[in-house]
Design a protein around this motif. Structure first.
Motif, mmCIF file in Angstrom:
data_model
loop_
_atom_site.group_PDB
_atom_site.id
_atom_site.type_symbol
_atom_site.label_atom_id
_atom_site.label_comp_id
_atom_site.label_asym_id
_atom_site.label_seq_id
_atom_site.Cartn_x
_atom_site.Cartn_y
_atom_site.Cartn_z
ATOM 1 N N THR A 1 6.423 0.624 13.371
ATOM 2 C CA THR A 1 6.488 -0.334 12.269
ATOM 3 C C THR A 1 6.733 -1.710 12.865
ATOM 4 O O THR A 1 7.550 -1.870 13.786
ATOM 5 N N LEU A 2 6.016 -2.695 12.327
ATOM 6 C CA LEU A 2 6.107 -4.047 12.869
ATOM 7 C C LEU A 2 5.762 -5.063 11.788
ATOM 8 O O LEU A 2 5.460 -4.698 10.651
ATOM 9 N N GLY A 3 5.820 -6.346 12.141
ATOM 10 C CA GLY A 3 5.480 -7.410 11.198
ATOM 11 C C GLY A 3 6.593 -8.432 11.093
ATOM 12 O O GLY A 3 7.730 -8.212 11.507
ATOM 13 N N GLU A 4 6.256 -9.562 10.511
ATOM 14 C CA GLU A 4 7.215 -10.650 10.346
ATOM 15 C C GLU A 4 8.075 -10.480 9.099
ATOM 16 O O GLU A 4 9.136 -11.083 8.977
ATOM 17 N N GLU B 1 -8.265 0.500 10.683
ATOM 18 C CA GLU B 1 -7.225 -0.262 9.996
ATOM 19 C C GLU B 1 -7.494 -0.220 8.500
ATOM 20 O O GLU B 1 -8.611 -0.509 8.057
ATOM 21 N N ILE B 2 -6.479 0.149 7.737
ATOM 22 C CA ILE B 2 -6.599 0.113 6.280
ATOM 23 C C ILE B 2 -5.762 -1.050 5.776
ATOM 24 O O ILE B 2 -4.531 -1.054 5.916
ATOM 25 N N PHE B 3 -6.447 -2.034 5.223
ATOM 26 C CA PHE B 3 -5.786 -3.246 4.743
ATOM 27 C C PHE B 3 -5.573 -3.137 3.235
ATOM 28 O O PHE B 3 -6.522 -2.887 2.481
ATOM 29 N N CYS B 4 -4.320 -3.281 2.817
ATOM 30 C CA CYS B 4 -3.959 -3.195 1.402
ATOM 31 C C CYS B 4 -3.578 -4.589 0.922
ATOM 32 O O CYS B 4 -2.458 -5.057 1.200
ATOM 33 N N PRO B 5 -4.464 -5.288 0.222
ATOM 34 C CA PRO B 5 -4.250 -6.716 -0.073
ATOM 35 C C PRO B 5 -3.220 -6.990 -1.147
ATOM 36 O O PRO B 5 -2.717 -8.123 -1.238
ATOM 37 N N ARG B 6 -2.902 -5.987 -1.991
ATOM 38 C CA ARG B 6 -1.991 -6.229 -3.110
ATOM 39 C C ARG B 6 -0.859 -5.215 -3.111
ATOM 40 O O ARG B 6 -1.063 -4.048 -2.756
ATOM 41 N N PRO B 7 0.322 -5.630 -3.558
ATOM 42 C CA PRO B 7 1.426 -4.670 -3.673
ATOM 43 C C PRO B 7 1.221 -3.747 -4.863
ATOM 44 O O PRO B 7 0.432 -4.028 -5.776
ATOM 45 N N GLU C 1 2.248 -2.308 9.263
ATOM 46 C CA GLU C 1 2.610 -3.715 9.472
ATOM 47 C C GLU C 1 2.909 -4.406 8.143
ATOM 48 O O GLU C 1 2.185 -4.251 7.168
ATOM 49 N N ASN C 2 4.018 -5.161 8.131
ATOM 50 C CA ASN C 2 4.434 -5.983 6.981
ATOM 51 C C ASN C 2 4.706 -5.164 5.723
ATOM 52 O O ASN C 2 4.444 -5.615 4.606
ATOM 53 N N ALA C 3 5.268 -3.986 5.883
ATOM 54 C CA ALA C 3 5.559 -3.135 4.724
ATOM 55 C C ALA C 3 6.941 -3.425 4.163
ATOM 56 O O ALA C 3 7.849 -3.862 4.876
ATOM 57 N N ILE D 1 -1.964 0.870 8.913
ATOM 58 C CA ILE D 1 -1.882 0.343 7.548
ATOM 59 C C ILE D 1 -1.340 -1.077 7.647
ATOM 60 O O ILE D 1 -0.263 -1.303 8.213
ATOM 61 N N THR D 2 -2.079 -2.030 7.100
ATOM 62 C CA THR D 2 -1.671 -3.429 7.173
ATOM 63 C C THR D 2 -1.517 -4.013 5.782
ATOM 64 O O THR D 2 -2.386 -3.829 4.915
ATOM 65 N N PHE D 3 -0.406 -4.702 5.568
ATOM 66 C CA PHE D 3 -0.188 -5.464 4.345
ATOM 67 C C PHE D 3 -0.149 -6.953 4.703
ATOM 68 O O PHE D 3 0.274 -7.315 5.808
ATOM 69 N N PRO D 4 -0.551 -7.827 3.777
ATOM 70 C CA PRO D 4 -0.421 -9.262 4.055
ATOM 71 C C PRO D 4 1.052 -9.653 4.091
ATOM 72 O O PRO D 4 1.886 -9.022 3.429
#
Length: 555
Positions: free
Chosen positions: A379-382, A135-141, A358-360, A323-326
């Motif tokens: 692709t998924l996320g809230e 999982e690659i987590f990208c904390p900032r846009p 996720e959350n892109a 790839i995960t975004f907050p």
């Protein structure tokens, strides 16, 4: 969990539908095969889409050198930013001459810098998308990163043309973001090569390799003039122009002779190509050349058709990770902050596979690519997004087995200059739209698509609604094709009569074949769409792309 959900829904859907399948007559069967074989009614041959023209499986070079990210300081699951280590390993990969695989470890890796792919024969590989995967987590846009040099022209264009999102009802008056349709944390590029024209002052004369005066749409062999040395194996770009303004014959070829409103961008920029096609040269003989895939349009002197150098990378692969975004609240359309996953530009015979985003804002964006396969994507996320996997300025691109669980503005979308590209075996679970986004996109295929939706109160749903700016209208050109679109209506209530699927009023000469579902459907698609096999399960030829590919390879 989502894999179990999709499997269960597919099983239920098929069981319900198979119960009510009526057999086709011999005449209907023959009619269906005639359509698939382009007998009578013209339907483009979409079989050339994808990596290696669909003829070879995706494969990493056996001569590749593997660089393990752990050896360069990437430590998963430690809660620390891994950007510097990843930049170091990318630098090393670009110094090597041999094909290279960058191997990521399992676990969570933190990334806060753009990773650029600037060479051919490079693969970024993870350990998969499951619990023990990468999982690659990208904390900032991206809006908080340094402005990319590649988007300098776009930024100036947005300011110069005062591009502002205006929504009075939401008290929104905000400038467009440079990341609304561009940019990504994983970015393929030919450094310094422009991928899209916005401002005239940035125009540069291309290297013209030859010109073509006469050829027919669908041809693969034709004569050229002013040949400067085209060679077998070259990958080049063919360009068509409109030099005759509003009366240009190319407009009739693109849109037919219907009285449609055609946007001003079709003639305001006569020195920029209106249609472009990337091709591989198979053979050369004196002034005759043979290309791998058929010509998009006729060639006549008025179109001033030329062949130019096309700078690109080859055999670039991105695969096997998440790839995960907050989560962040959506602000407005075109004001995206830059939670973008992958941006593919200037690649040929390349791929993205087995990736979850996720959350892109946008999962995968594209521009100026050809013969790329993007498959097994989720692709998924809230968060409500802009695009999932978008096709912009592409040719012969295949998106296969895309599952869309998140709500997005344009879940499946063909954008400006997209041609002969395919969405196949895809499924959209929320607010589906089969979007064609204006801008000379034509001869594209939605193939074997499942959509899940609730009809509106008037028993209709705008499944075919097209987006895009007015200066690029109509929504699409001729021969856009829909084949085997399966509609799962979520409501258990039985409607009175048919459910109308509509939304397209300016899409000429479409082919809408085999739209069916678990309730009776009628199609409203304007103008002059060829509509057939509505409410007919497409058992004989479930995928037009697969059928055409099989027929071509067996010839």
């Amino acid at each position: 969990m989502w894999k179990k959900d999709i499997y269960s829904l597919k099983i239920i859907f098929w069981l319900l539908l198979l119960c009510c399948i009526a057999g086709l007559s011999a005449q209907q069967k023959q009619s269906l095969f005639d359509l698939a074989n382009n007998k009578g009614l013209f339907i483009p041959d979409f079989s050339y889409a994808g990596y290696q023209f669909g003829e070879k499986e995706i494969a990493i070079s056996e001569n590749s050198i593997t660089l393990n990210a752990i050896d360069y300081g990437v430590i998963a699951d430690d809660g620390k930013d891994d950007s510097k280590a990843l930049l170091t390993i990318f630098k090393k990969a670009h110094e090597l001459k041999e094909p290279v695989v960058i191997q990521l470890p399992p676990g969570r890796i933190i990334l806060s810098e753009i990773l650029y792919f600037e060479r051919s024969n490079i693969v970024l590989n993870g350990y998969g998308v499951g619990e023990k995967g990468t999982e690659i987590f990208c904390p900032r846009p991206m809006m908080y990163l340094k402005n990319p040099d590649d988007l300098k022209e776009l930024r100036e264009y947005l300011v110069k043309l005062d591009k502002v999102q205006k929504e009075k009802e939401n008290n929104i008056f905000l400038p467009f973001s440079q990341y609304a349709w561009s940019g990504g944390m994983f970015w393929t590029r030919v450094k310094g090569a422009r991928v899209k024209s916005y401002l005239k002052e940035y125009d540069v004369l291309p290297k013209v390799l030859a010109t073509i005066h006469k050829a027919q749409r669908g041809s693969i062999m034709f004569s050229v003039t002013k040949n400067t040395g085209l060679k077998e194996g070259d990958v080049v770009e063919i360009q068509w122009f409109n030099k005759k303004g509003k009366e240009g014959k190319i407009l009739s070829e693109l849109y037919g002779d219907r009285d449609l409103k055609i946007g001003s961008h079709h003639w305001n920029y006569p020195d920029l190509p209106l249609v472009r096609q990337q091709v591989k040269i198979e053979k050369t003989s004196k002034n005759s050349i043979t290309i791998k895939s058929p010509l998009l349009l006729d060639v006549i002197p008025e179109y001033d058709v030329r062949i130019i150098e096309w700078k690109h990378l080859e055999e670039v692969g991105i695969q096997n990770f998440k790839i995960t975004f907050p989560f962040s609240n959506r602000i407005a359309h075109h004001v995206e902050q830059g939670y973008n996953g992958i941006y593919l530009t200037r690649v040929f015979n390349s791929w993205v596979q087995n990736v979850v985003v996720e959350n892109a804002d946008s999962g995968i964006l594209t521009e100026a690519i050809a013969n790329v396969t993007i498959k097994d994507i989720v692709t998924l996320g809230e968060k409500k997004g802009h695009y999932t996997v978008q096709m912009g300025g592409v040719h012969n691109v295949l998106v296969k087995n895309l599952s869309v669980y998140n709500d997005t503005m344009h879940p499946l979308s063909f954008n400006t200059f997209s041609t002969k590209s395919v969405y196949s075996d895809c499924e959209v679970f929320k607010n589906p739209i089969l979007d064609q986004h204006s801008g000379v996109n034509h001869q594209n295929l939605f193939d074997e698509i499942i959509v899940h939706l609730d009809p509106l109160e008037n028993n209709s749903y705008p499944l075919f609604a097209g987006g895009g700016a007015g200066y690029w209208k109509p929504s699409h050109g001729s021969y856009s094709t829909f084949w085997n679109i399966k509609v799962n209506f979520l409501s258990k209530l039985e409607p009175e009569g048919f459910i109308k699927l509509d939304g397209m009023n300016d899409g000429p000469n479409a082919r809408v074949i085999g739209v069916w579902g678990n309730k009776k459907i009628e199609i409203d698609y304007k103008p002059d769409a060829y509509i057939n096999f509505t409410n007919t399960p497409m058992e004989l030829i479930p995928s037009l792309y697969n059928y055409q590919l099989s027929e071509r390879l067996n010839r």
